[in-house]
Every structure is written in structure tokens, then in C-alpha cells.
Design a protein around this motif. Sequence first.
Motif, PDB file in Angstrom:
ATOM      1  N   GLY A  66       0.804  -1.224   0.000  1.00 49.34           N
ATOM      2  CA  GLY A  66       0.000   0.000   0.000  1.00 49.34           C
ATOM      3  C   GLY A  66       0.836   1.273   0.000  1.00 49.34           C
ATOM      4  N   THR A  67       2.166   1.152   0.081  1.00 47.24           N
ATOM      5  CA  THR A  67       2.989   2.366   0.153  1.00 47.24           C
ATOM      6  C   THR A  67       3.152   2.980  -1.237  1.00 47.24           C
ATOM      7  N   ASP A  68       3.429   4.278  -1.271  1.00 53.73           N
ATOM      8  CA  ASP A  68       3.672   4.942  -2.557  1.00 53.73           C
ATOM      9  C   ASP A  68       4.839   4.279  -3.269  1.00 53.73           C
ATOM     10  N   ILE A  69       5.885   3.964  -2.481  1.00 51.97           N
ATOM     11  CA  ILE A  69       7.097   3.399  -3.093  1.00 51.97           C
ATOM     12  C   ILE A  69       6.753   2.160  -3.905  1.00 51.97           C
ATOM     13  N   VAL A  70       6.006   1.245  -3.313  1.00 51.30           N
ATOM     14  CA  VAL A  70       5.737  -0.020  -4.008  1.00 51.30           C
ATOM     15  C   VAL A  70       4.618   0.140  -5.032  1.00 51.30           C
ATOM     16  N   SER A  71       3.570   0.928  -4.699  1.00 57.41           N
ATOM     17  CA  SER A  71       2.436   0.969  -5.620  1.00 57.41           C
ATOM     18  C   SER A  71       2.691   1.841  -6.846  1.00 57.41           C
ATOM     19  N   PHE A 184      -5.791   3.781  17.326  1.00 56.06           N
ATOM     20  CA  PHE A 184      -5.663   5.191  16.957  1.00 56.06           C
ATOM     21  C   PHE A 184      -6.338   5.469  15.611  1.00 56.06           C
ATOM     22  N   LYS A 185      -6.143   4.556  14.666  1.00 56.94           N
ATOM     23  CA  LYS A 185      -6.706   4.746  13.328  1.00 56.94           C
ATOM     24  C   LYS A 185      -8.233   4.933  13.419  1.00 56.94           C
ATOM     25  N   ASN A 186      -8.866   4.112  14.242  1.00 64.23           N
ATOM     26  CA  ASN A 186     -10.328   4.234  14.389  1.00 64.23           C
ATOM     27  C   ASN A 186     -10.706   5.611  14.920  1.00 64.23           C
ATOM     28  N   GLU A 187      -9.965   6.074  15.933  1.00 65.69           N
ATOM     29  CA  GLU A 187     -10.264   7.391  16.512  1.00 65.69           C
ATOM     30  C   GLU A 187     -10.008   8.503  15.499  1.00 65.69           C
ATOM     31  N   LEU A 188      -8.912   8.369  14.783  1.00 61.96           N
ATOM     32  CA  LEU A 188      -8.554   9.382  13.785  1.00 61.96           C
ATOM     33  C   LEU A 188      -9.648   9.469  12.720  1.00 61.96           C
ATOM     34  N   LYS A 189     -10.099   8.313  12.262  1.00 58.23           N
ATOM     35  CA  LYS A 189     -11.133   8.296  11.215  1.00 58.23           C
ATOM     36  C   LYS A 189     -12.435   8.915  11.752  1.00 58.23           C
ATOM     37  N   LYS A 190     -12.726   8.618  13.010  1.00 60.49           N
ATOM     38  CA  LYS A 190     -13.934   9.200  13.621  1.00 60.49           C
ATOM     39  C   LYS A 190     -13.831  10.723  13.602  1.00 60.49           C
ATOM     40  N   SER A 198     -13.586  18.173   2.959  1.00 59.85           N
ATOM     41  CA  SER A 198     -12.644  19.304   2.887  1.00 59.85           C
ATOM     42  C   SER A 198     -11.194  18.831   2.727  1.00 59.85           C
ATOM     43  N   LEU A 199     -10.941  17.564   2.954  1.00 60.91           N
ATOM     44  CA  LEU A 199      -9.545  17.082   2.849  1.00 60.91           C
ATOM     45  C   LEU A 199      -9.089  17.064   1.392  1.00 60.91           C
ATOM     46  N   SER A 200      -7.777  17.104   1.188  1.00 63.58           N
ATOM     47  CA  SER A 200      -7.229  17.027  -0.179  1.00 63.58           C
ATOM     48  C   SER A 200      -7.624  15.681  -0.791  1.00 63.58           C
ATOM     49  N   ALA A 201      -7.574  15.628  -2.134  1.00 63.75           N
ATOM     50  CA  ALA A 201      -7.969  14.386  -2.814  1.00 63.75           C
ATOM     51  C   ALA A 201      -7.113  13.216  -2.329  1.00 63.75           C
ATOM     52  N   GLU A 202      -5.818  13.497  -2.135  1.00 61.46           N
ATOM     53  CA  GLU A 202      -4.906  12.423  -1.720  1.00 61.46           C
ATOM     54  C   GLU A 202      -5.301  11.898  -0.330  1.00 61.46           C
ATOM     55  N   SER A 203      -5.619  12.830   0.575  1.00 62.77           N
ATOM     56  CA  SER A 203      -5.988  12.407   1.930  1.00 62.77           C
ATOM     57  C   SER A 203      -7.337  11.685   1.927  1.00 62.77           C
ATOM     58  N   GLN A 204      -8.238  12.115   1.045  1.00 64.12           N
ATOM     59  CA  GLN A 204      -9.534  11.418   0.959  1.00 64.12           C
ATOM     60  C   GLN A 204      -9.306   9.963   0.555  1.00 64.12           C
ATOM     61  N   GLU A 205      -8.384   9.784  -0.379  1.00 61.32           N
ATOM     62  CA  GLU A 205      -8.090   8.409  -0.813  1.00 61.32           C
ATOM     63  C   GLU A 205      -7.430   7.623   0.325  1.00 61.32           C
ATOM     64  N   ARG A 206      -6.519   8.313   1.046  1.00 61.35           N
ATOM     65  CA  ARG A 206      -5.835   7.640   2.153  1.00 61.35           C
ATOM     66  C   ARG A 206      -6.773   7.312   3.315  1.00 61.35           C
ATOM     67  N   PHE A 207      -7.827   8.093   3.411  1.00 57.88           N
ATOM     68  CA  PHE A 207      -8.801   7.829   4.477  1.00 57.88           C
ATOM     69  C   PHE A 207      -9.260   6.367   4.398  1.00 57.88           C
ATOM     70  N   SER A 209      -7.526   3.916   2.365  1.00 56.78           N
ATOM     71  CA  SER A 209      -6.442   2.930   2.183  1.00 56.78           C
ATOM     72  C   SER A 209      -5.469   2.885   3.359  1.00 56.78           C
ATOM     73  N   ASN A 210      -5.064   4.053   3.894  1.00 55.69           N
ATOM     74  CA  ASN A 210      -4.013   4.082   4.921  1.00 55.69           C
ATOM     75  C   ASN A 210      -4.154   5.402   5.695  1.00 55.69           C
ATOM     76  N   ALA A 211      -5.154   5.439   6.588  1.00 52.39           N
ATOM     77  CA  ALA A 211      -5.545   6.711   7.227  1.00 52.39           C
ATOM     78  C   ALA A 211      -4.399   7.375   7.995  1.00 52.39           C
ATOM     79  N   LEU A 212      -3.470   6.574   8.538  1.00 54.16           N
ATOM     80  CA  LEU A 212      -2.367   7.165   9.304  1.00 54.16           C
ATOM     81  C   LEU A 212      -1.538   8.132   8.462  1.00 54.16           C
TER      82      LEU A 212
END
Length: 433
Positions: A66-71, A184-190, A198-207, A209-212
Motif C-alpha cells: 500500500g505504500t507509494d514506493i511499491v504501488s 488510533f486509526k479508528n479514533e482518527l477516522k472518527k 474538505s480534505l485534499s484528494a490524496e488524503s480522501q483516498e488515504r482515508f 487505504s491508509n488513514a495514518l
Amino acid sequence: MTYKSAKGVFDILPKDPDPDNQWRCSHLWQYVESTARKLSSYYGFREIRTPLFESTELFERGVGQGTDIVSKEMYTFQDRAGRSLSLRPEGTAPAMRAFIEKGLFNQGPIHKFFYLNSMFRYERSQSGRYRQHHQFGAEALGSPSPFQDAELIDLFYTFLQTLGLKGLTLHLNSIGSRETREAFKNELKKYLLPHLASLSAESQERFHSNALRILDSKNLTDKEILKEAPSILEFLDPLSKEHFEETCKQLTNAQIPFTINPLLVRGLDYYNRTVFEVTANELGAQNSLGGGGRYDGLVQELGGPDTAACGFGAGLERILQTCLAQGVHLPDFPRSTLFLIPLGEEAMQTCFAFLCRLRKKEIAAEMDFSGKKLKNAMRYADQIKARFVAVIGEKEIESRKIELKEMDTGKVEVVDFDTLEKRLTAHSNPPEK
Ligand code: HAM
């Protein structure tokens, strides 16, 4: 038809003609690399060299699908037998592969490696971001102790300080255990859910795939929203909390200033507990000089025994660029001590014999082989910044005396053929070891 280097890569030359690209001069690379080697040996890290390419699966498993490097960023190709191989995008997974494959864990409990390697990532090329970059990396295997984390950070920070860099910020965080991150991920997503649109497109996608990874977004609106986000440090399990506190304590003992940054998560999947990064202001957006952390699960993930581990990778391009931007003192272009200009055939032979003698005494010397006009040969000596120049003709051969001209001062001194080495030793400039 002329050829250009591929996009996102660069040459390292004895002298780059572009005044803005002096960081590409090879003597500066030699200096930074020799500093890294020297310090590594003081800290007990030994060199590891792994191949330029590995099986693609190693990075998929090691760095994370799921990392940028590999994907998105790997240079992946099939060899003639149809195997999928990738140019190494980072140095940790290959070092772990070698450690496991060679059974080094049978040779003792602690293993400390360093490497100076080029890495390959198909990234959008921009200042400070290249498709081939170079890292000084260090990996310490076998110790779960926070002292090990502190030792590594100390090596990295001391390396930067030894080069003379100032205004550095060491960002430190702990991302705890797998359970810490899940909770933490659950709390962050909440927390982020009401702000999702309002989040950037990249962060919306990460929400999804990889919210951290949203935490280290560079987008200004994202940053604003994250100001009120919960902190991962509040979720640390007791052992990770203790580990983090002890790491902080040892850094304080070692007088290494740091800033606790709960937004630091880093872009590779293998980290647990400690993560860190060093930034410098001079670099703009790509301001990370290097980073790393603990990755206790990686060796086992790659098929080896359960082994505690941590490490860092420091980007040499950015480090050299920052050195130049800060005007830190770096070694000058290496100068030959003596440049000999022969006049005539016999003088050619005499000068050549001198060169052999001088170099055996570790005195850097060159001569003109071209039989150019004296004026042109002098101009060349000036261009390569030889410290001394001597013209040798019939008169010198007969008297066995040389007129040594010091180029910086214009001073001339007569030296006997037999004592030339002795005279020059005081000014010798042997190549760096
Ligand atoms: P990384 O953060 O991906 O970590 O890379 C380390 C450093 O390499 C970065 O902070 C940056 O200075 C430099 N770097 C990365 N990509 C580029 C690029 N495209 N152009 C120029 N410089 C770049 C790792 O690679 C981990 N393996 C570090 C590590 C070792 N963690 C534990 N052990």
C-alpha cells in the motif's frame, strides 16, 4: 544525434559547470561518504553491499503493497527468464534479505550494518527529489533496547553535525504497536469523517487505504484540520510508552535536541514504536534530510527469526545541497601539489621519472604530455589550480635544479633535483583515503 541523461537523474562530475549545481562535484561526495564511513566505524557499524536489484516480491512484502514506493514508484522489469525484479527503492528490505538468507543471526545476537547506496524511485522529478538518489543508511539488528534507538539517532545527528549543518530539527514520535495503531486509526477516522469533503484528494483516498498517512500531508487545509486531531501518543500501549520515554531520556543525555511530533508517521509500512526524521529549512517542500525508526516485525515478516531492529536512511543529495545553501565549510577541489612542464624530449623523460618518484611519496603531481606552448601549459596549470609549477628544460637538467613557482603567491624558489620530494612533502595533498 546526442544523448541526454534520463529524466530525474544526474551526473556527479569532478567539477560541475553549473554554479547552482556544485553539490554534484565528486570531491564533495567523497568527503560526505568518507565522513559517513568514519563515523560508522566509531559506532561499530560495518558495511553491507547488496545488489542493485532484488525480487519485486521482497519490496512488496518488506516495504508494503500500500505504500507509494511499491504501488507507484518502483522500477520493475522482467529478466530474460521472466522473473520480476525491481531496482532497489530503499536499503532496509535488501539488508534484511541478506541477513536472513546468509543466516547471520547464527553468528551472534547483535548486527550493525551501514551502507552507501543509490536508490531508485519513479517519482515526479523536482528539486530535491530524484529518480536515482543516494543514501547513507544504518540498520541495527538484535536489540529491542531504547538505547539502540538513541544510538542510531545519535549516529545520524552526529553525521549531520560533523558536516557542519545547522538549524536542524529532529522530529521524534512513537507509533507504538500494531494494536496502538489500530485503536488510533479508528479514533482518527472518527475525527476526520465530518471533515472528509474538505480534505485534499490524496488524503480522501488515504482515508480508505491508509488513514495514518493523512497525518503527514503537506496540504495546508489538511494541516489545519489535523491541528485538532487526536494524538497517537495518547494511544500508546504501556511498553511502547516506556520505550519512547527512555529513548527521549537517552537523547537528552546525549545532548541531542528533538521535537516530539505526533504527526510523524513515515511512508513505509514496516515501522513500529520509534519513528524520526531530520529536517532543514533550506530545502523547501522536500525538506527531509533523512529518517528512520524501529521495525521489529520486518525480519520475521520476511521469513527470518523474530528480531528487534531499527535504522535510518539519510539522503545525500539533500544533505549536500543544504551544506552549500548554509555555506558550511567543505573541502576545496583537490589540487595537485606540482605541475611539471617539460621543454623538449629529454625533459619529458626527466619529468615522467619525477612523477613516479613523487607519487610513490604520496605527493600529487601531474605533467604536461602535449608539448603545448609554455603559455598554454601554464594556463592549464592555473586552471587545475596546481600549487606549484616547474618548467624543466636543458638548463634545469644540466644544473639539476628546479625553479619552483608557488601559484598562489607567485613566489619562486630554487630546489635541488634530489631534495624536491622533501621540499614538497610539507605541501603535499595526497588523495583522500
Ligand atoms: P525514506 O524516508 O524513504 O526512508 O528515505 C530516506 C531519505 O532518503 C529521505 O529522508 C530523503 O532524504 C532521501 N530520499 C528519499 N527519496 C528521495 C528522492 N526521490 N530523491 C532524493 N532523496 C530522497 C527509507 O528509505 C528507509 N529505508 C529508511 C530506514 C532505514 N528506515 C529504517 N532503516
